[in-house]
Design an enzyme around this catalytic site. Structure first.
Site, short mmCIF file in Angstrom:
data_model
loop_
_atom_site.label_atom_id
_atom_site.label_comp_id
_atom_site.label_asym_id
_atom_site.label_seq_id
_atom_site.Cartn_x
_atom_site.Cartn_y
_atom_site.Cartn_z
N HIS A 1 12.65 26.13 3.98
CA HIS A 1 11.30 26.38 3.46
C HIS A 1 10.79 27.80 3.62
CE1 HIS A 1 8.81 26.68 7.18
NE2 HIS A 1 9.86 26.10 7.69
N1 UDP Z 1 10.24 18.28 10.99
C1 UDP Z 1 9.81 16.98 10.78
N2 UDP Z 1 10.04 16.41 9.56
C2 UDP Z 1 10.69 17.05 8.55
C3 UDP Z 1 11.13 18.38 8.78
C4 UDP Z 1 10.88 18.97 10.00
O1 UDP Z 1 9.24 16.35 11.68
O2 UDP Z 1 10.84 16.48 7.48
C5 UDP Z 1 9.96 18.91 12.28
C6 UDP Z 1 11.10 19.62 12.93
O3 UDP Z 1 11.90 18.75 13.67
C7 UDP Z 1 10.38 20.66 13.79
C8 UDP Z 1 9.20 21.02 12.94
O4 UDP Z 1 9.00 19.94 12.04
O5 UDP Z 1 9.92 20.10 14.99
C9 UDP Z 1 9.51 22.31 12.22
O6 UDP Z 1 8.64 22.51 11.20
P1 UDP Z 1 8.84 23.64 10.10
O7 UDP Z 1 10.28 23.76 9.78
O8 UDP Z 1 7.89 23.31 9.03
O9 UDP Z 1 8.30 24.94 10.84
P2 UDP Z 1 8.97 26.21 11.52
O10 UDP Z 1 9.75 25.74 12.70
O11 UDP Z 1 9.80 26.88 10.51
O12 UDP Z 1 7.79 27.03 11.95
#
Ligand code: UDP
Length: 358
Positions: free
Chosen positions: A197
């Protein structure tokens, strides 16, 4: 009164253990939601599953450019924080919501604690890097998830207000992974879990095509809970139908955290551009292919747990495919342990007390 300011999925996951720990200790708290993530499966599901009360206020400030979203959040927060006059504001991670919270609370002279302080990718073209730097410098207390983050803060002259608590997402991960329904770690099939994403990987059609090409070459079923931004970009670039035709790719709607933990715990490899997921891969025992060449979680990169690659570079893709081919689940005892012991929330509350912030 302690006010938590959150707006997106990883922030809800970080909020849960600290909210519960403060509640156990009898503190009065409330939650302000910026409205960055608003879909049921990107927001509500986390509050329900993790037992966090609904936010007192939703600023509905999501959408638009970085500046628009940050500005709308600041305007909303200025009013709410002026009315509520909390004793402490708690911010999480590195989003525009966090940046807006830091600038607004600092100008209202409200003390700030920052959860997940100190990670640096050393590249200001990464949109979250500016948010991290500004928030850490404006905060009064900094909770680092690992020693690398703590050292970054020390290098920036912020050591006196920083402490290493470990990763609070590990608290949440364990609270789910240790539930009886989750405890059997059987790998029933050969799967790779994918999340995708980041702006760097969704803003350009060619880059998205390269990522789809790579997925098609992986010799396993790839399960991808598709982020709404990625779905929209695939649609806008006319690539969604092509993605659907990749026979080993199963795109599903975003899942709640319980299901995400189950998926990660049964994967033999995680393919992602998420900072949170790349770190969680070490909790779940699946090595990680990281679709950006940023400085993420240095300890895991040095241990060859995370392999970073450039999806647009043929040689880099070959190396990534080789890494993917070899990856097997890793037993609990052999997983890296850089991110604390799963009791970060307890340490945070203790530290807030020690420094008379609550
Ligand atoms: N996550 C979730 N469901 C999903 C995809 C990700 O619960 O369908 C969780 C993942 O395990 C992690 C968090 O969401 O704990 C990460 O979110 P994201 O990738 O949106 O944010 P980033 O880490 O890139 O800031």
């Amino acid at each position: 009164m302690i006010t938590h300011i959150v707006g997106n999925r990883p922030q809800f996951i970080k909020l849960a253990p600290l909210y519960h720990e403060l509640e156990r200790n009898g503190y009065e708290q409330n939650i302000i939601h910026s409205g960055q993530h608003y879909d049921e499966n990107m927001s509500d599901v986390f509050f329900e599953e993790l037992g966090i009360p609904a936010p007192a206020v939703n600023l509905l400030a999501g959408g638009g450019s970085h500046a628009q979203m940050t500005a709308r959040t600041m305007v909303g927060l200025e009013k709410e924080l002026s009315d509520q006059k909390p004793d402490l504001v708690v911010l999480y991670g590195d989003t525009n919501t966090t940046l807006a919270g830091a600038v607004t609370a600092a100008k209202l002279c409200i003390p700030i604690a920052h959860v997940e302080a100190g990670p640096r990718v050393h590249d200001k073209t990464n949109p979250e890097e500016c948010n991290r730097i500004v928030t850490d410098h404006l905060s009064d207390l900094l909770f680092s998830p690992d020693t690398v983050s703590l050292q970054n803060l020390e290098r920036e002259g912020l050591g006196a207000k920083a402490c290493m608590t470990g990763d609070i997402m590990y608290d949440t991960y364990l609270s789910i992974a240790e539930r009886p329904t989750q405890s059997q770690e059987t790998q029933s099939e050969d799967i790779i879990v994918m999340t995708w994403h980041r702006q760097e990987n969704t803003a350009d059609r060619g880059r998205m095509e390269s990522i789809l090409d790579l997925v098609g070459k992986l010799e396993s079923k790839v399960i991808c809970p598709l982020h709404p931004r990625t779905r929209k970009c695939l649609e806008n670039f006319g690539l969604l139908e092509r993605a659907k035709r990749i026979s080993n790719l199963e795109m599903i709607d975003p899942v709640g955290y319980t299901e995400m933990v189950r998926l990660m715990n049964s994967a033999r490899l995680i393919l992602t551009d998420s900072g949170g997921v790349s770190k969680e891969s070490s909790y779940a025992g699946a090595k990680c292919l990281f679709m950006l060449e940023l400085d993420v979680w240095e300890d895991l990169v040095r241990d060859h747990w995370i392999h970073k690659f450039n999806p647009e570079n043929a040689a880099s893709v070959e190396e990534a495919l080789f890494f993917a081919k070899k990856a097997q689940r890793v037993a609990l005892a052999d997983r890296p342990k850089y991110y604390g012991d799963g009791h970060a929330a307890k340490k945070m509350v203790q530290e807030l007390r020690n420094r008379n912030l609550i």
